[in-house]
Design a protein around this motif. Sequence first.
Motif, PDB file in Angstrom:
ATOM      1  N   ARG A  99      12.543 -15.660   6.728  1.00 35.98           N
ATOM      2  CA  ARG A  99      13.441 -15.943   5.611  1.00 35.98           C
ATOM      3  C   ARG A  99      12.640 -16.325   4.366  1.00 35.98           C
ATOM      4  O   ARG A  99      12.901 -15.814   3.257  1.00 35.98           O
ATOM      5  CB  ARG A  99      14.404 -17.076   5.975  1.00 35.98           C
ATOM      6  CG  ARG A  99      15.438 -17.384   4.907  1.00 35.98           C
ATOM      7  CD  ARG A  99      16.305 -18.567   5.271  1.00 35.98           C
ATOM      8  NE  ARG A  99      15.640 -19.693   5.903  1.00 35.98           N
ATOM      9  CZ  ARG A  99      14.859 -20.574   5.257  1.00 35.98           C
ATOM     10  NH1 ARG A  99      14.630 -20.451   3.982  1.00 35.98           N
ATOM     11  NH2 ARG A  99      14.307 -21.571   5.915  1.00 35.98           N
ATOM     12  N   ALA A 100      11.617 -17.155   4.564  1.00 30.58           N
ATOM     13  CA  ALA A 100      10.778 -17.561   3.427  1.00 30.58           C
ATOM     14  C   ALA A 100      10.052 -16.352   2.840  1.00 30.58           C
ATOM     15  O   ALA A 100       9.950 -16.206   1.608  1.00 30.58           O
ATOM     16  CB  ALA A 100       9.780 -18.636   3.854  1.00 30.58           C
ATOM     17  N   LEU A 101       9.549 -15.468   3.723  1.00 28.66           N
ATOM     18  CA  LEU A 101       8.858 -14.269   3.240  1.00 28.66           C
ATOM     19  C   LEU A 101       9.820 -13.352   2.478  1.00 28.66           C
ATOM     20  O   LEU A 101       9.458 -12.774   1.444  1.00 28.66           O
ATOM     21  CB  LEU A 101       8.215 -13.508   4.403  1.00 28.66           C
ATOM     22  CG  LEU A 101       6.972 -14.167   5.011  1.00 28.66           C
ATOM     23  CD1 LEU A 101       6.553 -13.421   6.279  1.00 28.66           C
ATOM     24  CD2 LEU A 101       5.833 -14.213   4.012  1.00 28.66           C
ATOM     25  N   LYS A 102      11.048 -13.211   3.010  1.00 34.93           N
ATOM     26  CA  LYS A 102      12.042 -12.384   2.316  1.00 34.93           C
ATOM     27  C   LYS A 102      12.365 -12.978   0.943  1.00 34.93           C
ATOM     28  O   LYS A 102      12.476 -12.246  -0.048  1.00 34.93           O
ATOM     29  CB  LYS A 102      13.326 -12.269   3.144  1.00 34.93           C
ATOM     30  CG  LYS A 102      13.233 -11.294   4.288  1.00 34.93           C
ATOM     31  CD  LYS A 102      14.567 -11.215   5.030  1.00 34.93           C
ATOM     32  CE  LYS A 102      14.500 -10.226   6.173  1.00 34.93           C
ATOM     33  NZ  LYS A 102      15.779 -10.151   6.881  1.00 34.93           N
ATOM     34  N   GLU A 103      12.529 -14.296   0.908  1.00 34.61           N
ATOM     35  CA  GLU A 103      12.799 -14.948  -0.380  1.00 34.61           C
ATOM     36  C   GLU A 103      11.631 -14.735  -1.336  1.00 34.61           C
ATOM     37  O   GLU A 103      11.830 -14.456  -2.521  1.00 34.61           O
ATOM     38  CB  GLU A 103      13.064 -16.447  -0.168  1.00 34.61           C
ATOM     39  CG  GLU A 103      14.394 -16.748   0.470  1.00 34.61           C
ATOM     40  CD  GLU A 103      14.572 -18.230   0.789  1.00 34.61           C
ATOM     41  OE1 GLU A 103      13.662 -19.040   0.485  1.00 34.61           O
ATOM     42  OE2 GLU A 103      15.622 -18.576   1.350  1.00 34.61           O
ATOM     43  N   GLU A 106      11.737 -11.167  -2.527  1.00 35.45           N
ATOM     44  CA  GLU A 106      12.783 -11.000  -3.535  1.00 35.45           C
ATOM     45  C   GLU A 106      12.348 -11.603  -4.866  1.00 35.45           C
ATOM     46  O   GLU A 106      12.580 -11.016  -5.932  1.00 35.45           O
ATOM     47  CB  GLU A 106      14.094 -11.651  -3.044  1.00 35.45           C
ATOM     48  CG  GLU A 106      14.745 -10.885  -1.895  1.00 35.45           C
ATOM     49  CD  GLU A 106      15.894 -11.651  -1.261  1.00 35.45           C
ATOM     50  OE1 GLU A 106      16.221 -12.773  -1.718  1.00 35.45           O
ATOM     51  OE2 GLU A 106      16.475 -11.131  -0.289  1.00 35.45           O
ATOM     52  N   GLN A 107      11.708 -12.762  -4.796  1.00 36.65           N
ATOM     53  CA  GLN A 107      11.202 -13.400  -6.019  1.00 36.65           C
ATOM     54  C   GLN A 107      10.151 -12.502  -6.670  1.00 36.65           C
ATOM     55  O   GLN A 107      10.160 -12.308  -7.891  1.00 36.65           O
ATOM     56  CB  GLN A 107      10.606 -14.786  -5.695  1.00 36.65           C
ATOM     57  CG  GLN A 107      10.093 -15.529  -6.900  1.00 36.65           C
ATOM     58  CD  GLN A 107      11.216 -15.891  -7.877  1.00 36.65           C
ATOM     59  OE1 GLN A 107      12.350 -16.142  -7.482  1.00 36.65           O
ATOM     60  NE2 GLN A 107      10.912 -15.873  -9.160  1.00 36.65           N
ATOM     61  N   ASP A 108       9.254 -11.956  -5.839  1.00 33.50           N
ATOM     62  CA  ASP A 108       8.229 -11.051  -6.367  1.00 33.50           C
ATOM     63  C   ASP A 108       8.872  -9.811  -6.987  1.00 33.50           C
ATOM     64  O   ASP A 108       8.444  -9.340  -8.062  1.00 33.50           O
ATOM     65  CB  ASP A 108       7.254 -10.623  -5.262  1.00 33.50           C
ATOM     66  CG  ASP A 108       6.325 -11.754  -4.812  1.00 33.50           C
ATOM     67  OD1 ASP A 108       6.261 -12.787  -5.528  1.00 33.50           O
ATOM     68  OD2 ASP A 108       5.688 -11.604  -3.747  1.00 33.50           O
ATOM     69  N   GLU A 109       9.899  -9.259  -6.332  1.00 34.25           N
ATOM     70  CA  GLU A 109      10.577  -8.086  -6.871  1.00 34.25           C
ATOM     71  C   GLU A 109      11.235  -8.418  -8.219  1.00 34.25           C
ATOM     72  O   GLU A 109      11.193  -7.614  -9.157  1.00 34.25           O
ATOM     73  CB  GLU A 109      11.624  -7.557  -5.878  1.00 34.25           C
ATOM     74  CG  GLU A 109      11.009  -6.857  -4.676  1.00 34.25           C
ATOM     75  CD  GLU A 109      12.035  -6.481  -3.620  1.00 34.25           C
ATOM     76  OE1 GLU A 109      13.213  -6.894  -3.725  1.00 34.25           O
ATOM     77  OE2 GLU A 109      11.656  -5.769  -2.672  1.00 34.25           O
ATOM     78  N   ARG A 110      11.842  -9.600  -8.327  1.00 38.98           N
ATOM     79  CA  ARG A 110      12.454 -10.005  -9.606  1.00 38.98           C
ATOM     80  C   ARG A 110      11.374 -10.158 -10.689  1.00 38.98           C
ATOM     81  O   ARG A 110      11.549  -9.729 -11.831  1.00 38.98           O
ATOM     82  CB  ARG A 110      13.230 -11.323  -9.438  1.00 38.98           C
ATOM     83  CG  ARG A 110      14.577 -11.134  -8.736  1.00 38.98           C
ATOM     84  CD  ARG A 110      15.444 -12.377  -8.847  1.00 38.98           C
ATOM     85  NE  ARG A 110      14.877 -13.560  -8.201  1.00 38.98           N
ATOM     86  CZ  ARG A 110      15.065 -13.882  -6.930  1.00 38.98           C
ATOM     87  NH1 ARG A 110      15.810 -13.111  -6.152  1.00 38.98           N
ATOM     88  NH2 ARG A 110      14.531 -14.969  -6.435  1.00 38.98           N
ATOM     89  N   THR A 111      10.243 -10.758 -10.249  1.00 41.09           N
ATOM     90  CA  THR A 111       9.138 -10.932 -11.204  1.00 41.09           C
ATOM     91  C   THR A 111       8.608  -9.569 -11.657  1.00 41.09           C
ATOM     92  O   THR A 111       8.374  -9.344 -12.845  1.00 41.09           O
ATOM     93  CB  THR A 111       8.002 -11.773 -10.576  1.00 41.09           C
ATOM     94  OG1 THR A 111       8.537 -13.038 -10.169  1.00 41.09           O
ATOM     95  CG2 THR A 111       6.862 -11.972 -11.538  1.00 41.09           C
TER      96      THR A 111
END
Length: 133
Positions: A99-103, A106-111
Amino acid sequence: TEQKLNKLRSQLDDARRENDMLKKQVFHTDGISRVTDLHNQILQREQEIDRLREAKRGLENVQRNQAKKMEVVRQIDSEMDRIKSAHNEELRAIKDRLRALKEGKEQDERTVKRLQTQINQTEDKINLAKGLK
C-alpha cells in the motif's frame, strides 16, 4: 424267641452300621467330587482373571500410546497456530508495504505529471519567445 429277637436286633444293628458306613463312603465321595468341582471352578476363574489382566495391560499400553500421540498432535497444532500467526503478521506487513509503495507510485506519477505539465508550459513559453524574436 429271645434268641431270635436278639439275633434280629444284632442283624438290624449290623445293617445300620453297614448303612452308616455306606453313607459315609457316599458322602465322602460326593464331598471329594464337590471339592474337585469347586477347585476346577477356581482354576477357571483364575485363568479368566489372568486373561482379563493381560487384556487390561494391553489396553493400558494402547491408552499410553494414544496419549503420547495426542500430545504430539497438540504440539503440532500449537506450532501450526504459531506459524499461521507469524505468516498472517508477515502478510499484513507486506500488504502495508505494498500500500505504501502504491501510494508512493501514485505520488510519483502525480509529480511526473505536474513536472511534465511544467515542462510543456516552459517549452511553450520558450517556443513563444523564439517566435517573438
